[in-house]
Write an enzyme that holds these catalytic residues in place. Structure first.
Site, short mmCIF file in Angstrom:
data_model
loop_
_atom_site.label_atom_id
_atom_site.label_comp_id
_atom_site.label_asym_id
_atom_site.label_seq_id
_atom_site.Cartn_x
_atom_site.Cartn_y
_atom_site.Cartn_z
N GLU A 153 0.94 -1.31 0.11
CA GLU A 153 -0.12 -0.02 -0.05
C GLU A 153 1.04 1.08 0.06
OE1 GLU A 153 -2.98 2.46 2.81
OE2 GLU A 153 -2.51 0.31 3.51
N ASP A 154 1.95 1.32 0.93
CA ASP A 154 2.67 2.60 1.05
C ASP A 154 4.09 2.53 0.18
OD1 ASP A 154 0.66 3.12 2.63
OD2 ASP A 154 1.68 2.63 4.56
#
Length: 702
Positions: free
Chosen positions: A76-77
């Site tokens: 996600e990051d």
């Protein structure tokens, strides 16, 4: 590095050195991926995945789950892909991380849509592997513990989300400690002032009454010792959120809630539970109706214990829980007990089976829910912790949410039973399908082959399964009816152009479907039936507007039988009945709406001839229609009874009656009557005219 050393030290208690090395490798990989990223608190971001993995290590989860916890935010990051995780740490770990990743590539119209879709993905991933939700819950718990550094608005949103979704999921999976900590943390951030006031008042009250609690503990221990029962007795402190909820729900003052003290007894086996209960009932008087046996009938999340409320010294109510050590383990750890205690405990196996059944039901609901918000609505209902326990005719126990009806029970038994149910017997007595079930009810469902779900059921069913199946059936039925109607309309439009539907070639169909981006002929027919597309326009496009094809001929009107269902609506403004000259209007999303020829509402909107169709009644229409009747009657006693009697004698039902205020010698009455056709209405009017008090009768028109 101190945090890492402490973490790996905990792992050494139950994992082998090669497994710990792989987990350390995942930590190093995650640390490198998150390098330069910081949390709102200012700590390096890697501190969060490490803390999540530490919570899972306390539950003794396997190496794959711990690696996934350390890597749960990298997709996600950061720029790390699922393929890379799969290559480095294996497919199972990559699948867990993927299940945990938020949807960051889809654009949503609203924040609510994004949240709902996120929950749907999480719950479906969890249905395939329960470790997904355990990691997600640990992730949320650590976020809640460190929520102080987050801006207030975001803090409140996350806390509300935790109370509404995550805490109930933890409760549903039997993770009692996690459930209570999440509630306390969410309460403290959502209502900080209320939390502080309650915390202060609770601390003060406990200090004042410490001697009383000590006296009760001593008396209980002495009583059990005299009865030869070995038990660990502890005083249970009530959690602030449960105090707040009880004050709110039961409209109690703080002192009334605090008067209830909790004690827990942990004994050797189930027999000792009942012996301890008998001894305590001899020591203090039990409160009638406050005894619950969750050992004989366990809660759906696997929880087992005996609950009783006693009147202690000074008239003080005491809540007592009695359970065995095994029951206590499951009560605290829920499904995580499977990893925490490597035993062949039958209770844990049964809990795993119940959890698996519930997770499978999520997949059933998902397949029949139109969108993420609808799916989330169904799931929220099933997360409510209160249950009622009822029996099938064969004596099988079924757990349903409190407030569940006979229809919910029917769908819980089997989807087919729910779709075909027509009546119910509760405790051998006939009862309405909307009857709310109570603990101990014996429920029998009566079905019929041609029965189908009633849209009105959606007003009172409680379970997500029942609601999703009813909606799915109605959508399918609506789609089928609309498809049949659309095919009829297109066939008529083609006949008006001297062509039959069967003469249209596959190439023409494929070109048209490609041009209008429809998936299939059925979808096109349904769109026509629902008024989303005009049959005349589709017919012309099919024939490519050749001059010969456009030679219009009279194809005759569409025949209305009254049994077309939701694809044909009868206008409320003029309430057409068989025998009335009628006309059809194509309304987007409603199919055809039928009006009378002289309807004023229809006359005002007949500017676009392409949206109006010639329709006529079938020779025989086998259904009843609502029609409005206006009566002027003399103000005399019993006149309404006479009118009702005359209408009943003419073979009709009265659906609604409205009476104007009396004005002098006369009253105006407006009735909605169910009739078969115009001739039936004429018989009713003749029957009513014979009443001497009736001075005028007419059919209501707009």
């Amino acid at each position: 590095m101190n945090a890492l050393a402490e973490f790996t030290g905990n792992l050494a208690h139950y994992l082998k050195p090669p497994d710990i090395e792989r987990i350390e490798e995942a930590y190093q990989f995650s640390g490198k991926a998150h390098e330069g990223q910081y949390r709102d608190s200012g700590e390096p971001y890697i501190s969060h995945p490490l803390a999540v993995a530490g919570i899972l290590a306390d539950w003794h989860l396997d190496p794959q789950a711990l690696m996934a916890a350390l890597l749960h935010d990298v997709m996600e990051d950061t720029k790390v892909s699922k393929a890379e995780i799969s290559r480095r740490f294996g497919k199972p770990v990559a699948s867990l991380v993927d299940g945990l990743s938020k949807l960051n590539k889809i654009e949503f119209q609203t924040q609510q849509d994004a949240q709902a879709e996120n929950f749907r993905k999480m719950l479906l991933a969890m249905a395939r592997d329960v470790r997904v939700i355990l990691i997600k819950l640990a992730d949320r718990l650590h976020n809640m513990r460190t929520l102080g550094a987050v801006p207030p608005a975001k803090r409140r949103r996350i806390s509300r989300e935790t109370l509404e979704i995550y805490a109930p999921i933890a409760n549903r999976l039997g993770l009692n400690s996690l459930y209570q900590e999440m509630q306390e943390l969410a309460f403290s951030h959502l209502y900080p002032l209320r939390y502080r006031v309650l915390a202060k008042a609770t601390k003060s009250a406990r200090g004042n009454r410490r001697q009383v609690v000590g006296k009760i503990l001593g008396e209980i221990n002495q009583c059990l010792s005299a009865a030869g029962i070995e038990a660990e007795v502890t005083g249970r402190e009530k959690h602030l959120y449960s105090i707040y909820k009880k004050m709110l729900e039961k409209n109690l003052s703080f002192s009334q809630v605090l008067d209830i003290y909790g004690f827990r007894l942990v004994v050797e086996n189930a027999s000792a539970c009942y012996l301890a209960l008998g001894a305590l009932h001899g020591l203090y008087k039990p409160v009638p109706g406050k005894f619950k046996d969750y050992i004989a009938i366990a809660k759906v999340n696997g929880y087992q214990a005996l609950h009783t409320t006693l009147i202690g010294p000074f008239g003080m109510p005491l809540e007592i829980q009695i359970r065995t050590r095994d029951m206590h383990r499951i009560a605290e750890a829920g499904v995580a007990a499977h990893w925490l205690y490597k035993t062949s405990d039958a209770n844990i196996n049964e809990l795993q089976q119940k959890t698996h059944t519930w997770l499978q039901s999520l997949l059933d609901i998902q397949s029949e829910s139109g969108d993420a918000a609808e799916f989330l609505e169904h799931i929220k209902v099933d997360l409510f912790p209160d249950e009622v326990y009822v029996f099938t005719p064969k004596g099988k126990i079924m757990a349903l949410p409190r407030g569940a009806t006979a229809v919910d029970f029917a769908y819980a038994v089997h989807t087919h039973i729910g779709n075909r149910c027509v009546a119910t017997r509760i405790n051998l007595e006939p009862a309405p399908l909307r009857t709310e079930l109570k603990n101990g009810d014996r429920v029998e469902i009566i079905t019929a082959v041609h029965a189908k779900p009633n849209p009105a059921w959606l007003n009172y069913v409680k379970t997500g399964k029942a609601r999703s199946h009813i909606r799915h059936f109605l959508k399918t039925m609506h789609y089928t009816e609309s498809t049949d109607l659309g095919e009829k309309l297109l066939s008529q439009s083609l006949q008006a152009l001297n062509t039959d539907l069967v003469d249209i070639g596959d190439e023409q169909w494929e070109k048209l479907l490609r041009d209008i981006t429809a998936k299939s002929r059925e979808e096109l027919f349904a769109d026509i039936g629902l008024g989303k597309r005009l049959a005349a326009v589709v017919a012309r496009r099919l024939l490519a507007a050749s001059e010969q094809s456009l030679a219009e001929v009279n194809a005759g009107p569409i025949v209305i039988r009254g049994s077309e269902g939701m694809a044909v609506q009868f206008a409320k403004c003029c309430r057409p009945i068989p025998g009335d000259p009628i006309i059809g209007s194509i309304k987007k999303g409603q199919g055809i709406v039928i009006h009378t020829h002289d309807c004023l509402t229809a006359a005002r909107s007949r500017t676009d001839p392409d949206k109006w169709l010639d329709v006529e009644w079938a020779p025989e229409v086998a259904r009843q229609f609502d029609v409005g009747i206006h009566l002027s009657v003399k103000n005399q006693r019993g006149v309404l009874a006479k009118v009702a009697g005359a209408i009943a004698a003419a073979g009709a039902n009265i659906d609604n009656v409205i009476m104007d205020e009396e004005r002098g010698a006369y009253t105006e009455m407006y009735l909605t009557v169910q009739v078969a056709d115009r001739q039936h209405l004429a018989r009713i009017k003749r029957s009513v005219r014979h009443i001497s008090e009736v001075v005028g009768i007419s059919r209501e028109r707009t």
